[in-house]
Each structure stands twice: as structure tokens, then as C-alpha cells.
Design an enzyme around this catalytic site. Structure first.
Site, mmCIF file in Angstrom:
data_model
loop_
_atom_site.group_PDB
_atom_site.id
_atom_site.type_symbol
_atom_site.label_atom_id
_atom_site.label_comp_id
_atom_site.label_asym_id
_atom_site.label_seq_id
_atom_site.Cartn_x
_atom_site.Cartn_y
_atom_site.Cartn_z
ATOM 1 N N LYS A 145 3.172 -15.345 2.049
ATOM 2 C CA LYS A 145 3.353 -16.050 0.773
ATOM 3 C C LYS A 145 4.859 -16.288 0.632
ATOM 4 C CE LYS A 145 1.789 -17.588 -3.119
ATOM 5 N NZ LYS A 145 1.231 -18.924 -3.212
ATOM 6 N N ASP B 270 -2.816 -18.074 0.123
ATOM 7 C CA ASP B 270 -3.804 -18.734 -0.752
ATOM 8 C C ASP B 270 -4.497 -19.874 -0.010
ATOM 9 O OD1 ASP B 270 -1.369 -20.083 -0.749
ATOM 10 O OD2 ASP B 270 -1.362 -20.559 -2.888
ATOM 11 N N ASP C 81 -6.332 -6.927 3.756
ATOM 12 C CA ASP C 81 -7.453 -6.286 3.060
ATOM 13 C C ASP C 81 -8.337 -7.352 2.426
ATOM 14 O OD1 ASP C 81 -8.980 -4.164 1.882
ATOM 15 O OD2 ASP C 81 -7.983 -4.588 -0.015
ATOM 16 N N TYR D 243 0.824 -1.214 0.000
ATOM 17 C CA TYR D 243 0.000 0.000 0.000
ATOM 18 C C TYR D 243 0.857 1.262 0.000
ATOM 19 C CZ TYR D 243 -4.743 -1.784 0.622
ATOM 20 O OH TYR D 243 -5.972 -2.359 0.419
HETATM 21 C C1 IPM Z 1 -10.470 -1.307 3.727
HETATM 22 C C2 IPM Z 1 -10.736 -0.644 2.406
HETATM 23 C C3 IPM Z 1 -9.614 0.357 2.151
HETATM 24 C C4 IPM Z 1 -8.316 -0.415 2.038
HETATM 25 C C5 IPM Z 1 -9.828 1.244 0.905
HETATM 26 C C6 IPM Z 1 -11.139 1.993 0.972
HETATM 27 C C7 IPM Z 1 -8.686 2.202 0.725
HETATM 28 O O1 IPM Z 1 -10.871 -1.592 1.399
HETATM 29 O O2 IPM Z 1 -10.351 -0.592 4.736
HETATM 30 O O3 IPM Z 1 -10.384 -2.540 3.753
HETATM 31 O O4 IPM Z 1 -7.984 -0.952 0.968
HETATM 32 O O5 IPM Z 1 -7.610 -0.475 3.035
HETATM 33 MG MG MG Z 2 -10.891 -3.601 2.090
#
Ligand code: IPM
Ligand code: MG
Length: 361
Positions: free
Chosen positions: A191, A223, A247, A141
Site C-alpha cells: 500500500k 486494495d 492474512d 502483528y
Molecule cells: C492465520 C490466522 C492467525 C493469524 C490467527 C489465528 C492468529 O488468522 O493463520 O491466518 O492472524 O495469523
Molecule cells: Mg488468517
């Protein structure tokens, strides 16, 4: 107890679910004699429209002066499209980074009356009680380089799944601490059969394990983990993983509890086991623009996030439990569309909030 909370309704269904979260917060405050000062702030697309950025300085100032941030959701087609200068949900990522909220706790608990709600068989989801612990301020991220560029052969893009030893160690320690406060099982998900960042993660998890002899550490490849979560979810207690895996796997895990509309999140700078801490609390789902303004969205994820806020930022465990029990009681008879079942009464966003608030009072 007196507390200061910055409240960001955000976009899409955000304002509707936040209204119910605040309703329930007020019911708890009244019942237990607490005073919360709420300051509404603009975060997300609504802030882009007013200030030209999803996280204006005015908002940041207020957040800095607060004990916690309660948030709805960000995003929508108006702001989020390939090539847009700033996506509405950029604010969410900046808040995580700005406040160093490296631990994202996403608990999945299946209420007994909702075992038939999941597409997964009731005998499998019964009694599931787990936490997806997601690393929240690193990994792919945030890692650099992160960009798109043009070459004579066509366009290229890169994101970097970058982790330092320190980043991995602090989140894995949170995993061990959380497990110690629960059923003493930690599953480290990575992974490592392919990715270097995962090999580092895997090594560090096993290096730390001797410091937590009371916790049973197991390992799963990401996975395989998605499969085990559907086959034997009851075996899991705390699962710790990188930002991207967290996520994805937290959305999957939410389905065990019936709907993504049931999945709260607490984003904090630690395990919360050793005292109260500043935090960012929001449902784990998005802004669902197509449901906005229709009074249909499930507010429970946000209401559960309020409970997490009371527990982690204000140390009010009994109050948090009271919210959880009120939800458990309410869903025995009333359901929003996403968790609707035969024999239950279908309600909208506001009614669901009213019923939970009543059950508290
Ligand atoms: C989450 C959401 C966020 C992320 C988005 C909205 C940026 O999907 O909090 O899981 O990817 O972290
Ligand atoms: Mg999310």
C-alpha cells in the site's frame, strides 16, 4: 526415512481435523516405508486450561526436538474475549516468532472437479494455481509500540506496522526463489501510495529484481489486488506481501479453491527450494468452535498441510504429490458440507479422511 513430528490438535475442530491429517500421514508412511515418531503436545486454549499459558515450556521443548510441528487450530470463546489475559491463538504467533518462521506459504490450487465450487465463475477460477507468500514474523502483528491506554479524552490503542530492510529483503527473496521454481512471475503487494512501511517494501522489491532477471516482477496495491484476484486470478503465480495483507488476502484467495477449508499453510524459515527445513504446518482457517465435535469440518486443509510438511521438512516430494492426487480423486465424488455440490456424496470429517487415506493405499 525416520522423522520426529510434534502434533498439536489444539481447540475447536482442531482435534478432528488433526486426526484425519495423522490418518493420511500414517497411510503415506506405510505405503512408502517411512517411520514418523509423533509426540502430542498442548497448544492453544487446551494448554491455557492445563498450564495457564497457550504455549507451555513442555510443548516448546518437544517442538525444539522435532523436525516439524503439525497443528490443528487454536481459539474459542472460552479464551478469546476483549480483556482476556492471553488469547488462545497467542501460541501460534509465538511459535512463528520463536522458530523464526518468517515465510508463510499458502498455496491455492483449483482442482478441475471443483471449478463450480467457488462463488467466482468457473471460467475464471479454472486452472488457478498461485501461492500467497505472507511475511510471518514482522509487520503490524509484532511491531512496537503495541498497546491500549486511557487518556482523559477516552481510550486509545496503537499497533505499529514496522519493517526493517532485512526483514523485507529476506521475504521478497523467498518470493523470487519460489517464482523461479514455478511460472516465474512475482507480484509484490503493498500500500505504497499511503504507508511508509509499504514504500520501503516497494523500493526493496524493485532493487532486488535485477538479481532475478528470469522472474517477471509486477506490483499491485493491496486494495486493487483483492479485486484482481477475483477478476483474473489465473494471471498470478507468487504474490508476496506483509503479514497483515497476507492474512487477509490469503483468506480471500482460498475462496477461489472453493472454501477456506481447502487452504493449507507451511510456515518455514526460507523458500524451501534449497533443501529441507523445520516448519510449522497448519490449515489457514480457525478453530470453528460452532462446528466442533460434530464430524462436519473439512479436513482437507490439514491434509494438504501434511503434504507440505512432507515436502518442506522431509524432502518427500513424491509422497506430497501422492496426497494431492488422492485428494483430487476423492473430491471428484465426495464432499464435506462446505464444498458440497449436487451429484456428489456428502461426507463428514472422518469419512473424508478415510477416503483420502484409502486412495493413497
Ligand atoms: C492465520 C490466522 C492467525 C493469524 C490467527 C489465528 C492468529 O488468522 O493463520 O491466518 O492472524 O495469523
Ligand atoms: Mg488468517
Amino acid at each position: 526415512m525416520k522423522g520426529k513430528i510434534a502434533v498439536g490438535p489444539g481447540d475447536g475442530i482442531g482435534p478432528e481435523i488433526i486426526e484425519e491429517g495423522v490418518k493420511v500421514l500414517k497411510a503415506v508412511a506405510k505405503k512408502f516405508g517411512h517411520e514418523f515418531e509423533l509426540t502430542y503436545v498442548d497448544i492453544g486454549g487446551v494448554a491455557i486450561d492445563k498450564y495457564g499459558t497457550s504455549l507451555p515450556d513442555e510443548t516448546l521443548q518437544i517442538c525444539r526436538q522435532s523436525d516439524a510441528i503439525l497443528f490443528g487450530a487454536a481459539g474459542g470463546p472460552k479464551w478469546d474475549y476483549p480483556g482476556a489475559k492471553e488469547y488462545a491463538n497467542a501460541a501460534v504467533l509465538w511459535i512463528r516468532k520463536e522458530f523464526g518462521l518468517f515465510a508463510n506459504l499458502r498455496p491455492v490450487k483449483v482442482y478441475p472437479s471443483m471449478v463450480n465450487c467457488s462463488p467466482v465463475k468457473p471460467e475464471i477460477v479454472k486452472d488457478v494455481d498461485l501461492i500467497v507468500l505472507r511475511e510471518n514474523t514482522g509487520g503490524v502483528y509484532f511491531g512496537e509500540p503495541k498497546k491500549q491506554w486511557r487518556t482523559p479524552e477516552g481510550r486509545m490503542a496503537v499497533d505499529s506496522m514496522l519493517y526493517s530492510e532485512k526483514e523485507v529483503e529476506r521475504i521478497v527473496r523467498v518470493g523470487f526463489e519460489l517464482a523461479q521454481s514455478r511460472r516465474k512471475k512475482l507480484c509484490s503487494v503493498d500500500k505504497a501510495n499511503v504507508l511508509q512501511s509499504s514504500r520501503l517494501w516497494h523500493e526493496i522489491a524493485y532493487e532486488l529484481a535485477p538479481e532475478y532477471p528470469d522472474v517477471q516482477l509486477e506490483h499491485a496495491y493491496a486494495d486493487a489486488c483483492t479485486m484482481w484476484l477475483l477478476k483474473r486470478p489465473r494471471d498470478f503465480d507468487v504474490l508476496v506481501m506483509s503479514n497483515l495483507f497476507g492474512d487477509i488476502i490469503s483468506d480471500e484467495a482460498s475462496v477461489l479453491a472453493g472454501s477456506l477449508g481447502m487452504l493449507p499453510s507451511a510456515q518455514i524459515a526460507g523458500s524451501g527450494v534449497k533443501g529441507t527445513t523445520f516448519g510449522f504446518f497448519e490449515s489457514s482457517h480457525g478453530s470453528a468452535p460452532k462446528h466442533a465435535g460434530k464430524n462436519v469440518a473439512n479436513p482437507i486443509a490439514t491434509i494438504l498441510s501434511v503434504a507440505m510438511m512432507l515436502k518442506y521438512s522431509f524432502g518427500l516430494e513424491e509422497e506430497a504429490r501422492c496426497i494431492d492426487e488422492a485428494i483430487e480423486k476423492t473430491v471428484q465424488t465426495h464432499r464435506t458440507y462446505d464444498i458440497m455440490e449436487e451429484g456428489k456424496t456428502k461426507v463428514g470429517t472422518r469419512q473424508m479422511g478415510d477416503l483420502i487415506a484409502e486412495a493413497i493405499s
